[in-house]
Design a protein around this motif. Structure first.
Motif, PDB file in Angstrom:
ATOM      1  N   GLU A  11       0.841  -1.185   0.000  1.00  0.00           N
ATOM      2  CA  GLU A  11       0.000   0.000   0.000  1.00  0.00           C
ATOM      3  C   GLU A  11       0.884   1.244   0.000  1.00  0.00           C
ATOM      4  N   PHE A 117       2.722  -9.077   1.028  1.00  0.00           N
ATOM      5  CA  PHE A 117       1.898  -7.860   0.950  1.00  0.00           C
ATOM      6  C   PHE A 117       2.151  -7.027   2.203  1.00  0.00           C
ATOM      7  N   HIS A 119       0.929  -3.698   4.325  1.00  0.00           N
ATOM      8  CA  HIS A 119      -0.115  -2.692   4.495  1.00  0.00           C
ATOM      9  C   HIS A 119       0.147  -1.964   5.809  1.00  0.00           C
ATOM     10  N   GLU A 124      -0.979   6.043   9.732  1.00  0.00           N
ATOM     11  CA  GLU A 124       0.479   5.865   9.649  1.00  0.00           C
ATOM     12  C   GLU A 124       0.981   6.097   8.228  1.00  0.00           C
ATOM     13  N   ALA A 172       1.231 -11.463   4.799  1.00  0.00           N
ATOM     14  CA  ALA A 172       0.804 -10.066   4.731  1.00  0.00           C
ATOM     15  C   ALA A 172       1.121  -9.440   6.085  1.00  0.00           C
ATOM     16  N   ILE A 173       1.823  -8.317   6.056  1.00  0.00           N
ATOM     17  CA  ILE A 173       2.308  -7.711   7.302  1.00  0.00           C
ATOM     18  C   ILE A 173       1.843  -6.261   7.415  1.00  0.00           C
ATOM     19  N   ASP A 174       1.346  -5.904   8.574  1.00  0.00           N
ATOM     20  CA  ASP A 174       1.055  -4.517   8.925  1.00  0.00           C
ATOM     21  C   ASP A 174       2.376  -3.886   9.349  1.00  0.00           C
ATOM     22  N   GLY A 176       3.008  -1.339  10.700  1.00  0.00           N
ATOM     23  CA  GLY A 176       2.930  -0.675  12.001  1.00  0.00           C
ATOM     24  C   GLY A 176       3.680  -1.433  13.090  1.00  0.00           C
ATOM     25  N   ILE A 177       3.971  -2.714  12.858  1.00  0.00           N
ATOM     26  CA  ILE A 177       4.780  -3.472  13.834  1.00  0.00           C
ATOM     27  C   ILE A 177       6.224  -2.975  13.845  1.00  0.00           C
ATOM     28  N   GLY A 178       6.584  -2.157  12.843  1.00  0.00           N
ATOM     29  CA  GLY A 178       7.960  -1.656  12.734  1.00  0.00           C
ATOM     30  C   GLY A 178       8.636  -2.211  11.486  1.00  0.00           C
ATOM     31  N   ILE A 181      11.434  -4.988  12.230  1.00  0.00           N
ATOM     32  CA  ILE A 181      10.956  -6.317  12.601  1.00  0.00           C
ATOM     33  C   ILE A 181      10.315  -6.987  11.376  1.00  0.00           C
ATOM     34  N   SER A 184      13.121  -8.371   9.440  1.00  0.00           N
ATOM     35  CA  SER A 184      13.665  -9.528  10.144  1.00  0.00           C
ATOM     36  C   SER A 184      12.797 -10.775   9.924  1.00  0.00           C
ATOM     37  N   LEU A 185      11.469 -10.600  10.011  1.00  0.00           N
ATOM     38  CA  LEU A 185      10.560 -11.733   9.793  1.00  0.00           C
ATOM     39  C   LEU A 185      10.675 -12.248   8.354  1.00  0.00           C
TER      40      LEU A 185
ATOM     41  N   HIS B 170      -2.295  -7.950  12.311  1.00  0.00           N
ATOM     42  CA  HIS B 170      -0.910  -7.480  12.162  1.00  0.00           C
ATOM     43  C   HIS B 170      -0.145  -8.360  11.186  1.00  0.00           C
ATOM     44  N   ALA B 172      -0.789 -11.903   8.450  1.00  0.00           N
ATOM     45  CA  ALA B 172      -1.587 -12.987   7.874  1.00  0.00           C
ATOM     46  C   ALA B 172      -0.620 -13.947   7.199  1.00  0.00           C
TER      47      ALA B 172
END
Lengths: 200, 200
Positions: A11, A117, A119, A124, A172-174, A176-178, A181, A184-185, B170, B172
């Protein structure tokens, strides 16, 4: 270490491009983004500026669709197909990170693709577009929403899939977790993807 | 180590419940799933069996809706609200893993929740439902699709949000990447979530 080809859809304002760059640096992989436009231009023989114009103007309103069916569609389809071809040639060379350009769809026949993905909450994304990307603060919310709509339309038009459907992606990752990180994931997943993915 | 409350929504057959159990074991956190029914039953004074029946029968067809508006809705709403209350009390006690039951929605006011969605390709979910859950092989595809529909309807009905929208979570994850790597990624995220999440 055997890495996959990593595609990142994101996004606007989510920091997905930055995540892609950091991930590529961390894994020491080639990174592709706007370079694809140049490569696609060379491949298809279309002028780079023209491709940019077509991409930016794609908007699936009824009137545009009517107009594009008559005037623009063959050219924009040609651009899309040329970009898909370039993406496939890049992936053929080996593991890399490709941001945007429906790369997950272009590479759907390959089993060694890790599709991502990124988002983030709207507030933010607005803040990042204003403070990091330098977008005009007075109209930044509209800019963010419009860019998302353009990307969703572009993806949906060419792939017949919904851009933000998590089923199109392995993760798919938000953001906002940083961002760090998230990188790293994704690095951990990339390191294990070729061993554990039943389809790879 | 300060962990968040971790909520996991999951498609039927995705292995999301197993991922939740393994994650809880790895982080040494309490794990909640069907136990919630019992707790909710005690809280609301409704019989456990009755709650199970209401939950399994929720189906937002027109006729059922008409019927439920007249007959069942107050009871099912009561069950949902009781479960939400139980979930909030559980979360109040400290970090844990909660699978299903719209826990992300029940805890939407808390900032220390890590919300997870687990999905997987249909073929893999059918295979898991048949081989691991022991569902009747002759009708397993219908079972998987129906259970998903029930969960999506239940979530949508009570939360006014789309169950599989990645923006509700956060992270998926397609469990086709492997259950163990999914657990590992979630553990890493849980370990950093409280430091890095700007909202926590």
């Amino acid at each position: 270490m055997a890495y996959p080809v990593i595609t990142i859809a994101r996004e606007y304002g989510s920091g997905g491009r930055i995540i892609g760059q950091k991930l590529a640096q961390k894994l020491v992989l080639p990174f592709y983004d706007k370079e694809l436009i140049s490569l696609a231009a060379k491949e298809s023989g279309l002028a780079e500026e023209f491709i940019r114009t077509v991409e930016q103007k794609r908007n699936l309103s009824f009137l545009y669709n009517l107009y594009s069916n008559l005037q623009m569609l063959p050219a924009s389809d040609q651009v899309f197909l040329a970009q898909c071809q370039v993406i496939r040639e890049i992936a053929e060379k080996g593991p890399c990170v490709i941001v945007g350009r429906c790369a997950d769809y272009a590479l759907r026949e390959r089993k060694d693709c890790l599709n991502v993905f990124i988002h983030a909450p709207l507030a933010e994304r607005i803040a990042r577009a204003r403070d990091v990307y330098g977008d005009d603060a007075s109209d930044v919310e509209n800019t963010v929403l419009k860019r998302d709509k353009d990307r969703a339309n572009y993806y949906g038009y060419f792939t017949f899939q919904k851009w933000s459907d998590p089923h199109n992606y392995h993760i798919a990752i938000d953001s906002g977790i940083g961002l760090d990180i998230a990188v790293s994931l994704l690095a951990e997943l990339a390191e294990h993807f070729m061993e554990v993915c039943p389809n790879a």
